[in-house]
Scaffold this active site. Sequence first.
Site, PDB file in Angstrom:
ATOM      1  CE  LYS A 177      -4.167  -1.876   0.326  1.00 61.44           C
ATOM      2  NZ  LYS A 177      -5.241  -1.598  -0.641  1.00 61.44           N
ATOM      3  CE  LYS A 279     -10.264  -5.171  -4.104  1.00 58.82           C
ATOM      4  NZ  LYS A 279     -10.110  -3.915  -3.338  1.00 58.82           N
TER       5      LYS A 279
END
Length: 389
Positions: A177, A279
């Site tokens: 991240k 997703k």
Amino acid sequence: MLPALNSRTVDAVQVVRVSLPLVQPWRTAHGVIGARDAILVRAVLGGVEGWGECPSLPEPTYSAEYTDATVEVLDRYLVPRLLEAGVHRGAGVAGALAAVKGHPMAKSGLELAVLDAELRAGGVRLAAHLAARCETPAVPAARVPAGIAIGVTDTVDELLRQVGRRVEEGYRRVKLKIQPGWDREPVSAVRSAFGDDLTLCADANGSYAGLTDPAGRLSALDAAGLAFIEQPLGDDDLVGHGVLATRIATPLCLDESITSAALAEAALSLGACSVVNVKAPRVGGYIEAVRVHDRCKARGAPVWCGGMLETGVGRAANIALASLPDFTIPGDVSGTGWLFEEDVISKALDVDHAGHIAVPSGPGTGVEVRADVVAGAKWTRWYRRRGAG
Ligand code: MG
């Protein structure tokens, strides 16, 4: 006339909210999550039960959905419509819920629960079912390469420790991240420490949107040989991503922007990305996710399977999705032990030493929800179809 009892329609739905402590807080550009309430849904179809998960986060920071809103929209709008529609297959759920705008994660959980019950009744694995739904019917892989996402840490040394632990466990792809101020230094430190064989990528969660020169900042990551940078700019900024893609060498991947197969097609047409993070909960379910897979495959864009900090229920479904042929980049498909102190399923999903995770072999998602987890739920409610027993 009332529907016949025990007909093969969805007779009942249970929404279950369970509180799961995390092994460690999860930090991204969106904020910090210290504990996770998981929303599980159970559907009863012709006497057979199936489970799904609605993996919205505690706050509306990844998308507009959040846990309390998911419970409310299930309770007031989605579950009543599903029961009223007399749905008898997973493929009928999206249509039954289409009048309600948004809330794809809530819808995805309901679809998965119904699909799971349908497939368990027929003795069919979810992976085989999804593969059969592809435009070019495929044979699903028996195992998928595991990847893991690592949140922002306090120091680069702590990040190196965490990456080292996961590499030792066998993970073949690590996603870091990033955000402005936490990018070039941690990325180059991980690349130097673990070498070029590790598939490395970075996820910005839209945090470079406010910068005057995001290309100047992100081109500094080109030397690290990342597989891709994910979602540097805003969800709706397809043109901005298209311009950025021409100014940096690292391929761009989109996550938050891709809310349907149509959006995936638009993004690829505009050159906004060359890789897509699929997703299922973000696009409203696993059936739409197969359509995203097909559109990307037709355009030669590789896809990988992202995660939403799911429990073993959603994770098992993601592993089934990741077994489709265009999922050529290892996804956020990880074992169940690293995130929660205790998971909701009875048998853990483990990564083997070669860095793979087996696609569950039983019908439906192939995992079983622990009865004690449901009994100890923070909140639960049953809903029954009018006329059902
Ligand atoms: Mg992402």
